[in-house]
Design a protein around this motif. Structure first.
Motif, PDB file in Angstrom:
ATOM      1  N   VAL A  31       0.838  -1.199   0.000  1.00 26.31           N
ATOM      2  CA  VAL A  31       0.000   0.000   0.000  1.00 26.31           C
ATOM      3  C   VAL A  31       0.876   1.252   0.000  1.00 26.31           C
ATOM      4  N   MET A  32       1.950   1.239   0.801  1.00 27.17           N
ATOM      5  CA  MET A  32       2.864   2.379   0.841  1.00 27.17           C
ATOM      6  C   MET A  32       3.486   2.621  -0.531  1.00 27.17           C
ATOM      7  N   ALA A  33       3.836   1.539  -1.220  1.00 31.98           N
ATOM      8  CA  ALA A  33       4.444   1.676  -2.542  1.00 31.98           C
ATOM      9  C   ALA A  33       3.464   2.299  -3.527  1.00 31.98           C
ATOM     10  N   ARG A  34       2.245   1.792  -3.552  1.00 37.27           N
ATOM     11  CA  ARG A  34       1.284   2.322  -4.525  1.00 37.27           C
ATOM     12  C   ARG A  34       0.893   3.764  -4.186  1.00 37.27           C
ATOM     13  N   ASP A  35       0.815   4.086  -2.896  1.00 37.02           N
ATOM     14  CA  ASP A  35       0.504   5.461  -2.502  1.00 37.02           C
ATOM     15  C   ASP A  35       1.584   6.442  -2.945  1.00 37.02           C
ATOM     16  N   ARG A  36       2.768   5.926  -3.213  1.00 36.86           N
ATOM     17  CA  ARG A  36       3.869   6.779  -3.659  1.00 36.86           C
ATOM     18  C   ARG A  36       4.063   6.720  -5.166  1.00 36.86           C
ATOM     19  N   GLY A  37       3.019   6.306  -5.878  1.00 33.70           N
ATOM     20  CA  GLY A  37       3.013   6.399  -7.338  1.00 33.70           C
ATOM     21  C   GLY A  37       3.484   5.182  -8.091  1.00 33.70           C
ATOM     22  N   VAL A  38       3.725   4.053  -7.394  1.00 37.42           N
ATOM     23  CA  VAL A  38       4.166   2.847  -8.088  1.00 37.42           C
ATOM     24  C   VAL A  38       2.955   2.156  -8.718  1.00 37.42           C
ATOM     25  N   PRO A  39       2.961   1.864 -10.032  1.00 41.76           N
ATOM     26  CA  PRO A  39       1.833   1.166 -10.665  1.00 41.76           C
ATOM     27  C   PRO A  39       1.621  -0.216 -10.054  1.00 41.76           C
ATOM     28  N   THR A  40       0.384  -0.681 -10.048  1.00 38.61           N
ATOM     29  CA  THR A  40       0.040  -1.942  -9.395  1.00 38.61           C
ATOM     30  C   THR A  40       0.896  -3.106  -9.869  1.00 38.61           C
ATOM     31  N   GLU A  41       1.122  -3.186 -11.198  1.00 35.84           N
ATOM     32  CA  GLU A  41       1.868  -4.340 -11.712  1.00 35.84           C
ATOM     33  C   GLU A  41       3.330  -4.323 -11.289  1.00 35.84           C
ATOM     34  N   PHE A  42       3.832  -3.175 -10.828  1.00 34.48           N
ATOM     35  CA  PHE A  42       5.226  -3.083 -10.390  1.00 34.48           C
ATOM     36  C   PHE A  42       5.367  -3.048  -8.865  1.00 34.48           C
ATOM     37  N   VAL A  43       4.234  -3.089  -8.162  1.00 39.25           N
ATOM     38  CA  VAL A  43       4.293  -3.045  -6.703  1.00 39.25           C
ATOM     39  C   VAL A  43       5.100  -4.208  -6.120  1.00 39.25           C
ATOM     40  N   PRO A  44       4.858  -5.478  -6.559  1.00 43.02           N
ATOM     41  CA  PRO A  44       5.662  -6.562  -5.974  1.00 43.02           C
ATOM     42  C   PRO A  44       7.159  -6.356  -6.141  1.00 43.02           C
ATOM     43  N   THR A  45       7.565  -5.866  -7.301  1.00 37.62           N
ATOM     44  CA  THR A  45       8.995  -5.629  -7.540  1.00 37.62           C
ATOM     45  C   THR A  45       9.512  -4.466  -6.704  1.00 37.62           C
TER      46      THR A  45
END
Length: 368
Positions: A222-236
């Motif tokens: 959630v922290m990653a996506r809130d900082r602009g990371v696209p969903t498909e790249f969140v795991p990476t």
């Protein structure tokens, strides 16, 4: 080590928070699910520890894998709030089975070889493995969600959990070391064993509070996506945090040789870095969070080892599960802090735990 790696390979792990949100759940409902997961573990922790001590620690790990697989089946065939809740209940029981039995199985095996002092190094290596396996897990998760959506991710996760359960059947199981403690034959006597020795009681409380802070990991995607990371790249993107945690855990053996006052100091530094990463609103802030997590896990591994040094062998899984119960309670504090003020509030919680760590893990007292 192979079982540890396989147990962490389920591709649903880096995606389930997003699965919940993309199914239509609100942020509050997601936190509610995490709380239900923790409450289930809280209720199951000590009884499953007793079961592992009285029945089989190896058998407890096998059963845990089967239950986790069953939970993911429910998520896959019945996505939605009721299905997710039911799956978390089943998974919560499976997780409780692992928390006491796994450490007891490893420590007693080392003790039987006269190598119990190596536990902190072995525990650090297995903790690092749990995090490093997130690299192939993230790659697998990204490929599967692209190829077949969350359903394919779910079914592959079921297969991975069953494979881990099958591998656990191959574990050797060593009889508990003999000590002057009373392992007890009931739930009451097992809990009393954890509370009877003052130094052990303090260590249990310190590890319980310290371990509960790891619930922050649930919010990394959630922290990653809130900082602009696209969903498909969140795991990476979250892998940088996992890799830093693995490095910290792997270095725990060296950290254990430092003066005791180093542990609370490093935990305080971890809190400061977490706050800095939380207050910055860019993806670069994840680097500060990663360093924070690495320091935190190093302290946690040393704390777990110092607890095991004091636990009576015959009740090892049970006493470890008593600490696990405390971890589940502490996790609720993290979920509540996040609901109130997100990562900055959790950083304050980190700081609040520092004095307890200083008191509970200040001495190394072996029970052998």
């Amino acid at each position: 080590m192979a079982w540890t790696a396989l147990s962490g390979l389920a591709p649903v792990y880096p995606l389930y928070a997003l699965l919940f949100l993309d199914t239509g759940l609100s942020a509050a409902q997601v936190s509610g699910l995490f709380a239900l997961w923790s409450v289930t573990g809280l209720l199951a922790e000590v009884p499953t520890g007793v079961l592992a001590d009285r029945w089989s620690r190896r058998g407890a790990l096998v059963l845990a894998g089967v239950l986790e697989a069953a939970g993911f089946v429910v998520w896959t065939v019945a996505p939605g709030l009721p299905g997710f809740a039911a799956g978390f209940v089943v998974w919560g029981v499976g997780g409780a089975l692992v928390s006491g039995a796994a450490e007891a199985l490893v420590y007693e095996g080392l003790a039987a070889a006269g190598a119990q002092d190596a536990f902190v190094r072995v525990r650090g290596a297995t903790t690092a493995t749990e995090l490093l396996v997130q690299v192939p897990t993230a790659v697998l998760a990204g490929a599967l969600v692209e190829a077949g959506g969350y359903a394919l991710v779910g079914w592959v996760s079921v297969g991975v959990c069953l494979a881990a359960a099958a591998l656990a059947t191959r574990f050797p199981e060593t009889a508990p070391t003999v000590d002057d403690g009373d392992g007890g034959g009931s739930l009451r006597s097992a809990v009393a064993e954890a509370l009877r020795r003052p130094s052990l009681r303090l260590a249990v409380v310190a590890v319980a509070l310290l371990g509960g802070l790891d619930a922050l990991e649930e919010y990394f995607p959630v922290m990653a996506r809130d900082r602009g990371v696209p969903t498909e790249f969140v795991p990476t993107a979250v892998l940088v945090v996992a890799l830093a945690g693995a490095a910290g855990a792997a270095l725990a053996g060296r950290l254990a040789r430092l003066p005791s006052r180093a542990l609370p100091a490093l935990l305080a530094l971890s809190a400061v870095l977490l706050a800095a990463g939380a207050l910055a609103g860019t993806a670069v802030a994840l680097a500060a969070v990663a360093l924070s997590y690495g320091l935190y896990l190093a302290v946690l591994v040393v704390g777990e080892a110092r607890l095991q040094e004091q636990v009576p062998g015959a009740a090892r899984a049970t006493v470890t599960s008593v600490a696990g119960l405390g971890i589940e309670l502490s996790a609720l504090l993290v979920f509540g802090a996040w609901a109130l003020g997100a990562a900055p509030a959790v950083a304050v919680l980190f700081l609040a735990v520092v004095p307890v760590v200083a008191l509970g893990l200040s001495a190394r007292v072996s029970s052998h």
